[in-house]
Scaffold this motif. Sequence first.
Motif, short mmCIF file in Angstrom:
data_model
loop_
_atom_site.label_atom_id
_atom_site.label_comp_id
_atom_site.label_asym_id
_atom_site.label_seq_id
_atom_site.Cartn_x
_atom_site.Cartn_y
_atom_site.Cartn_z
N GLU A 1 7.27 10.67 2.88
CA GLU A 1 7.25 10.93 4.31
C GLU A 1 5.89 10.60 4.95
O GLU A 1 5.84 10.23 6.13
CB GLU A 1 7.58 12.41 4.58
N THR A 2 4.82 10.74 4.21
CA THR A 2 3.49 10.51 4.79
C THR A 2 2.84 9.21 4.32
O THR A 2 1.74 8.86 4.79
CB THR A 2 2.55 11.67 4.41
N ALA A 3 3.50 8.50 3.42
CA ALA A 3 2.87 7.32 2.82
C ALA A 3 2.54 6.25 3.86
O ALA A 3 1.49 5.60 3.78
CB ALA A 3 3.79 6.74 1.74
N GLU A 4 3.44 6.03 4.82
CA GLU A 4 3.19 4.99 5.81
C GLU A 4 1.95 5.31 6.64
O GLU A 4 1.07 4.45 6.82
CB GLU A 4 4.40 4.81 6.71
N ARG A 5 1.88 6.54 7.16
CA ARG A 5 0.71 6.90 7.97
C ARG A 5 -0.57 6.84 7.15
O ARG A 5 -1.60 6.35 7.63
CB ARG A 5 0.90 8.31 8.53
N ASP A 6 -0.50 7.33 5.89
CA ASP A 6 -1.69 7.30 5.04
C ASP A 6 -2.12 5.87 4.75
O ASP A 6 -3.33 5.59 4.68
CB ASP A 6 -1.40 8.03 3.72
N THR B 1 0.83 -1.20 0.00
CA THR B 1 0.00 0.00 0.00
C THR B 1 0.87 1.25 0.00
O THR B 1 0.57 2.23 -0.71
CB THR B 1 -0.92 0.01 1.23
N ILE B 2 1.93 1.22 0.79
CA ILE B 2 2.84 2.37 0.82
C ILE B 2 3.44 2.60 -0.56
O ILE B 2 3.48 3.71 -1.08
CB ILE B 2 3.96 2.15 1.87
N GLU B 3 3.91 1.52 -1.17
CA GLU B 3 4.54 1.63 -2.49
C GLU B 3 3.54 2.14 -3.52
O GLU B 3 3.89 3.01 -4.35
CB GLU B 3 5.08 0.26 -2.90
N ALA B 4 2.31 1.63 -3.46
CA ALA B 4 1.30 2.05 -4.43
C ALA B 4 0.95 3.52 -4.26
O ALA B 4 0.75 4.24 -5.25
CB ALA B 4 0.05 1.18 -4.28
N ARG B 5 0.86 3.99 -3.02
CA ARG B 5 0.51 5.39 -2.78
C ARG B 5 1.63 6.33 -3.25
O ARG B 5 1.35 7.40 -3.77
CB ARG B 5 0.22 5.61 -1.30
N VAL B 6 2.87 5.89 -3.04
CA VAL B 6 3.99 6.73 -3.48
C VAL B 6 4.05 6.76 -5.00
O VAL B 6 4.22 7.82 -5.62
CB VAL B 6 5.31 6.21 -2.90
N ASP B 7 3.90 5.58 -5.64
CA ASP B 7 3.96 5.51 -7.10
C ASP B 7 2.84 6.30 -7.77
O ASP B 7 3.04 6.92 -8.82
CB ASP B 7 3.90 4.06 -7.57
#
Length: 338
Positions: free
Chosen positions: A48-53, A35-41
């Motif tokens: 910086e916020t991808a993990e929390r999101d 999920t983190i990778e998909a949100r960043v991509d």
Amino acid sequence: MTELTDRYLFAATRTLPATQREELSRDLAERIADTIEARVDSGASTPETAERDALVELGHPAALAASYSDRPLVLIGPKYFLTWKRLLIFLESFIPAIAAGASALGLVISGGGWEVIGSAIGIGITVAVHLAFWVTLVFAMIERYDTGTGKGVDDTLGWTPEQLPQLPELRRPHRRSDLIASLVWLAIAAGFLVWQQFGIVWIGGERSSVPLLDPALWSFWLPYLFLLIALEAAFAVWIYRRDWSWAAALVNVALNAAFAIPVIWLFVEGRLFSPEFLALIEPHLDADAEWVLSVLFVAAVIGVSAWDAIDGLIKAARGGGRGTLDFPGNRSPRSGRA
């Protein structure tokens, strides 16, 4: 994996059995990373916020764990709610009343006084609370430890289209005659309350002017009975127009209680019958006969009121056409009734 993800994994897995904890932790860690990778991509989040999101997107860890382990976060879910509700209404409709009536009868037999009413009501309320608690607890356990048969609400209830309620006029074609009979009997009861005041005792073959009920009751209780008769008449019209329902059945229970409780209380207090009437009959009765007649009178009042109340509840169950349990009025095919 950062501390924030570790904390989320701990919160999600801490209530699970040890056999499921490691597997869910591994699957969740992979899902969070993806999920983190998909949100960043996609540009939805910055690094910086991808993990929390991602954790916000996954939602509350307890809810996520419940969805993984198929453990509902409700006391009684939709699969069993209707069965629980119907069973609870059915049991509460008569068991507390029977317990209260039996208690009142026992206290009267043992020579209780005015405290009979309060004690009986207290016992009825206690039974109702215990009944609700234990029935709910049983269904909560069933909900919690259901092995998962894949059945839906309809399968659980055994529902079929044949259980749909009939149209009112088709279901009870003789409601008009029921209304007429009810109103006639209520008129007779009202007439009796007036007629008894002029004497219903025969002495030497002639009617005496001795009233049956204490004339002092005209200050409140006899007008109260006339009011109940008027409410019963209005209730009969309501049934004629709307037919039986659970609301009507509960009103019927309240009307019966409003009659039985004051009558028994007045009788136990010695205020129901007129002193002149009691003076005429007491010389012909010994102590045992008086005791037996007193018990029979109280039992008759409780019995008639309870029977009428239960009869209304059964009619409501039949009229609803949603029977799923084995009790009078059930129309479920598995009970063998149509």
